[in-house]
Design a protein around this motif. Structure first.
Motif, PDB file in Angstrom:
ATOM      1  N   THR A 322       0.828  -1.217   0.000  1.00  0.00           N
ATOM      2  CA  THR A 322       0.000   0.000   0.000  1.00  0.00           C
ATOM      3  C   THR A 322       0.857   1.260   0.000  1.00  0.00           C
ATOM      4  N   PHE A 323       2.187   1.097   0.096  1.00  0.00           N
ATOM      5  CA  PHE A 323       3.090   2.252   0.132  1.00  0.00           C
ATOM      6  C   PHE A 323       4.413   1.822  -0.475  1.00  0.00           C
ATOM      7  N   ALA A 324       4.938   2.642  -1.398  1.00  0.00           N
ATOM      8  CA  ALA A 324       6.215   2.328  -2.040  1.00  0.00           C
ATOM      9  C   ALA A 324       7.049   3.600  -2.168  1.00  0.00           C
ATOM     10  N   ILE A 325       8.334   3.454  -1.922  1.00  0.00           N
ATOM     11  CA  ILE A 325       9.270   4.571  -2.002  1.00  0.00           C
ATOM     12  C   ILE A 325      10.637   3.990  -2.317  1.00  0.00           C
ATOM     13  N   ALA A 326      11.502   4.773  -2.951  1.00  0.00           N
ATOM     14  CA  ALA A 326      12.800   4.257  -3.386  1.00  0.00           C
ATOM     15  C   ALA A 326      13.831   4.331  -2.277  1.00  0.00           C
ATOM     16  N   GLN A 327      14.801   3.458  -2.372  1.00  0.00           N
ATOM     17  CA  GLN A 327      15.936   3.470  -1.466  1.00  0.00           C
ATOM     18  C   GLN A 327      16.886   4.602  -1.854  1.00  0.00           C
ATOM     19  N   HIS A 328      17.464   5.275  -0.869  1.00  0.00           N
ATOM     20  CA  HIS A 328      18.418   6.353  -1.116  1.00  0.00           C
ATOM     21  C   HIS A 328      19.656   5.808  -1.819  1.00  0.00           C
ATOM     22  N   SER A 375      16.560   0.059   4.264  1.00  0.00           N
ATOM     23  CA  SER A 375      17.254   1.302   4.561  1.00  0.00           C
ATOM     24  C   SER A 375      16.345   2.159   5.433  1.00  0.00           C
ATOM     25  N   ASP A 376      16.941   3.049   6.203  1.00  0.00           N
ATOM     26  CA  ASP A 376      16.159   4.022   6.973  1.00  0.00           C
ATOM     27  C   ASP A 376      16.006   5.343   6.221  1.00  0.00           C
ATOM     28  N   VAL A 377      16.672   5.448   5.075  1.00  0.00           N
ATOM     29  CA  VAL A 377      16.683   6.715   4.337  1.00  0.00           C
ATOM     30  C   VAL A 377      16.126   6.478   2.936  1.00  0.00           C
ATOM     31  N   PRO A 378      15.044   7.169   2.554  1.00  0.00           N
ATOM     32  CA  PRO A 378      14.467   6.997   1.216  1.00  0.00           C
ATOM     33  C   PRO A 378      14.879   8.117   0.269  1.00  0.00           C
ATOM     34  N   GLU A 379      14.598   7.917  -0.995  1.00  0.00           N
ATOM     35  CA  GLU A 379      14.574   9.013  -1.970  1.00  0.00           C
ATOM     36  C   GLU A 379      13.125   9.486  -2.008  1.00  0.00           C
ATOM     37  N   GLY A 380      12.863  10.609  -1.373  1.00  0.00           N
ATOM     38  CA  GLY A 380      11.479  11.022  -1.153  1.00  0.00           C
ATOM     39  C   GLY A 380      10.815  11.757  -2.300  1.00  0.00           C
ATOM     40  N   ALA A 381      11.491  11.877  -3.446  1.00  0.00           N
ATOM     41  CA  ALA A 381      10.924  12.659  -4.546  1.00  0.00           C
ATOM     42  C   ALA A 381       9.803  11.937  -5.277  1.00  0.00           C
ATOM     43  N   ILE A 382       9.691  10.617  -5.088  1.00  0.00           N
ATOM     44  CA  ILE A 382       8.604   9.847  -5.694  1.00  0.00           C
ATOM     45  C   ILE A 382       7.994   8.955  -4.612  1.00  0.00           C
ATOM     46  N   ILE A 383       6.691   9.080  -4.407  1.00  0.00           N
ATOM     47  CA  ILE A 383       5.984   8.296  -3.397  1.00  0.00           C
ATOM     48  C   ILE A 383       4.723   7.721  -4.048  1.00  0.00           C
ATOM     49  N   ILE A 384       4.517   6.422  -3.886  1.00  0.00           N
ATOM     50  CA  ILE A 384       3.369   5.734  -4.494  1.00  0.00           C
ATOM     51  C   ILE A 384       2.528   5.149  -3.361  1.00  0.00           C
ATOM     52  N   ARG A 385       1.238   5.507  -3.301  1.00  0.00           N
ATOM     53  CA  ARG A 385       0.418   5.136  -2.147  1.00  0.00           C
ATOM     54  C   ARG A 385      -0.970   4.672  -2.535  1.00  0.00           C
ATOM     55  N   GLU A 386      -1.458   3.722  -1.750  1.00  0.00           N
ATOM     56  CA  GLU A 386      -2.899   3.485  -1.658  1.00  0.00           C
ATOM     57  C   GLU A 386      -3.332   4.112  -0.337  1.00  0.00           C
ATOM     58  N   HIS A 387      -4.382   4.890  -0.376  1.00  0.00           N
ATOM     59  CA  HIS A 387      -4.773   5.656   0.807  1.00  0.00           C
ATOM     60  C   HIS A 387      -5.655   4.823   1.747  1.00  0.00           C
ATOM     61  N   THR A 388      -4.996   3.945   2.468  1.00  0.00           N
ATOM     62  CA  THR A 388      -5.667   3.163   3.509  1.00  0.00           C
ATOM     63  C   THR A 388      -5.503   3.878   4.838  1.00  0.00           C
ATOM     64  N   PRO A 389      -6.280   3.530   5.857  1.00  0.00           N
ATOM     65  CA  PRO A 389      -6.118   4.180   7.162  1.00  0.00           C
ATOM     66  C   PRO A 389      -4.687   4.101   7.708  1.00  0.00           C
ATOM     67  N   LEU A 390      -3.996   2.976   7.510  1.00  0.00           N
ATOM     68  CA  LEU A 390      -2.651   2.834   8.044  1.00  0.00           C
ATOM     69  C   LEU A 390      -1.642   3.693   7.286  1.00  0.00           C
ATOM     70  N   THR A 391      -1.723   3.716   5.952  1.00  0.00           N
ATOM     71  CA  THR A 391      -0.801   4.565   5.202  1.00  0.00           C
ATOM     72  C   THR A 391      -1.096   6.033   5.466  1.00  0.00           C
ATOM     73  N   ASN A 392      -2.383   6.374   5.657  1.00  0.00           N
ATOM     74  CA  ASN A 392      -2.723   7.753   6.005  1.00  0.00           C
ATOM     75  C   ASN A 392      -2.173   8.125   7.376  1.00  0.00           C
TER      76      ASN A 392
END
Length: 499
Positions: A322-328, A375-392
């Protein structure tokens, strides 16, 4: 006899060269004349020949130097060694020229295993189940009488609210029904016009981006299928400064459209710092567009080159995320990223240290292979989400950290994951795929804020107190309910270029 002698003398005289004629001839020839002007000519000739040789040698050396620089640039941009590849400036005109000539290829890119045809992608009929949070609501009235330490505060409402340390601590305790701070306090700013509010109600699939303080102009996505054009709303969030800048530099249709992008104006920016304002649509996409079921965020300086429907299939639906982000690209350790931010002057150095001391006090360990995340550090310029209560919920808590502390959201991401204790699962995809999603365009100008150059807290006191942000980062100035003086930050191994 006398005649013979006379004839012999006359013959010798006739054979004797005519010196006057010879002298005249030589002078006229101009090569070895005996006059004063001709005596200087060999020196001039030698000087001219030497100057020409000097020019030729200098030109050859200059061309060799340029060739060495180009070869070094190619080597750094093609190297797989992190320390070497970090030297390569991918935004430079030299890199673009070499790339156009085919001498370099953008590093750290790889093909994305996308589905073959957007028309055949099956969209899930049901929302993903939420295991931990069933109901999520938000504080909307700001308690302006108490800030993070419970004392009197400014009378005006803050966009992020006056969240107390206790409220922050309670927000990390995941329950079935939760109410948390999540921006958009009444009279806190970031207001949309009624026509835009009405327009976004129909947007269930969103590609969102944002431009603040006129640092970019909209870049049109490419490779978008007809199905995605019908399915997605492409929403570009801007402030008034950026809207005016865009209208002066780009063709705007009906005061609302730039190509495929619908411009969404946010009136009354909630923060002093444009970078912090940009975190509102980036992290709180679900609050800005509450009807959206899925969203893809991409920074304003980027041109999307992958079909958005294929992105949802690749990064969410295929692995049931439900949530995807790239590794730094360089860092996995938050403390390493913080050190890099200080060296690159991304915010006041003592405030970054204070931010990290709070995280260290609350138990955040440096990243190691023993952790469950890549990783604890993402590349935050691209974020892909399904808007579920937990991701929100995660987005709200992530934003609250950005609101309370520094606006460097990469420093807060891994901390929120840590505080949720494994309840929040997400897909951190490879950095090489991340770089294949977009084409990067340079900002229209360099961003610089005075607070980014602050080296000590003394610079933020007295007459310079105006350098401090008045509506964001207030947690950095509120007494923390713990002994931070005893906190020692972990040592950092600098494995990447400072910038």
């Amino acid at each position: 006899m006398d005649n013979d002698v006379h004839r012999s003398v006359s013959l010798r005289a006739s054979r004797r060269p005519d010196r006057s004629n010879n002298t005249f001839h030589i002078k006229g020839d101009g090569l070895f004349g005996v006059d004063k002007s001709s005596s200087d000519h060999p020196i001039k000739l030698i000087w001219k020949r030497g100057f020409v040789r000097l020019l030729l040698v200098g030109g050859i050396l200059w061309m060799l130097l340029i060739l060495v620089v180009l070869l070094f640039h190619i080597w750094t941009c093609q190297s797989s060694v992190v320390l070497v590849s970090a030297i390569c400036n991918k935004d430079s005109a030299v890199f673009q020229m070499l790339h156009t000539m085919g001498l370099v290829t953008p590093p750290h890119r790889c093909s994305i295993p996308l589905a073959n045809d957007p028309e055949k992608v099956a969209i899930p009929e049901k929302k993903s189940p939420s295991k931990f949070v069933q109901s999520l609501s938000y504080f909307e009235e700001d308690d302006a009488n108490a800030n993070a330490n419970g004392s009197e505060s400014e009378s005006s409402a803050l966009f992020g609210g006056h969240q107390s340390w206790k409220q922050r601590e309670d927000s990390f305790k995941v329950k079935s029904s939760m109410k948390v701070h999540c921006g958009f306090m009444k009279n806190g700013g970031a207001e949309m016009s009624p026509k835009d509010v009405e327009y976004v109600k129909k947007c269930k699939f969103v590609v969102a981006s944002g431009i603040f303080d006129g640092y970019d102009t909209p870049h049109q996505p490419s490779n978008v299928s007809p199905r995605s054009k019908k399915l997605f709303c492409f929403l570009m969030v801007v402030d008034e400064v950026s809207l005016d800048f865009i209208k002066k530099n780009v063709s705007v249709r009906n005061d609302e459209w730039v190509g495929i992008w619908r411009l969404i104006l946010l009136k009354k920016p909630p923060y002093d710092e444009p970078r912090r304002n940009g975190k509102v649509p980036k992290i709180l996409t679900h609050r800005l567009f509450p009807q959206a079921q899925y969203s893809i965020w991409i920074d304003g300086k980027m041109e999307l080159v992958v079909d958005p429907l294929l992105m949802l299939e690749r990064y969410l639906w295929r692995g049931k995320y439900t949530f995807a982000i790239a590794q730094h690209k360089h860092h996995k350790n938050i403390y390493e990223e913080a050190d890099s931010n200080k060296r690159r002057k991304r915010y006041a150095r003592p405030l970054i240290d204070h931010h990290m001391k709070i995280y260290r006090y609350e138990g955040l360990e440096p990243w190691s292979p023993l952790k469950q995340t890549k990783s604890d550090v993402p590349e935050g310029a691209i974020i892909i989400r399904e808007h579920t209560p937990l991701t929100n919920l995660f987005s709200c808590l992530w934003f609250n950290e950005v609101n309370l502390f520094t606006p460097r959201d990469q420093l807060s991401f891994g901390f929120v994951v840590y505080r949720l204790k494994g309840s929040f699962k997400f897909f951190m995809f490879p950095n090489c795929e991340y770089n294949s999603i977009f084409i990067l365009h340079p900002h229209t100008r360099e961003h610089s804020s005075k607070i980014e150059w602050v080296k000590s807290l003394n610079e933020l006191k007295g007459n310079n107190s105006g350098l401090k942000e008045s509506r964001g980062g207030l947690g950095l100035w509120s007494p923390y309910p713990g002994d931070l003086d005893s906190v020692i930050l972990p040592p950092v191994a600098r494995t990447s270029k400072a910038g």
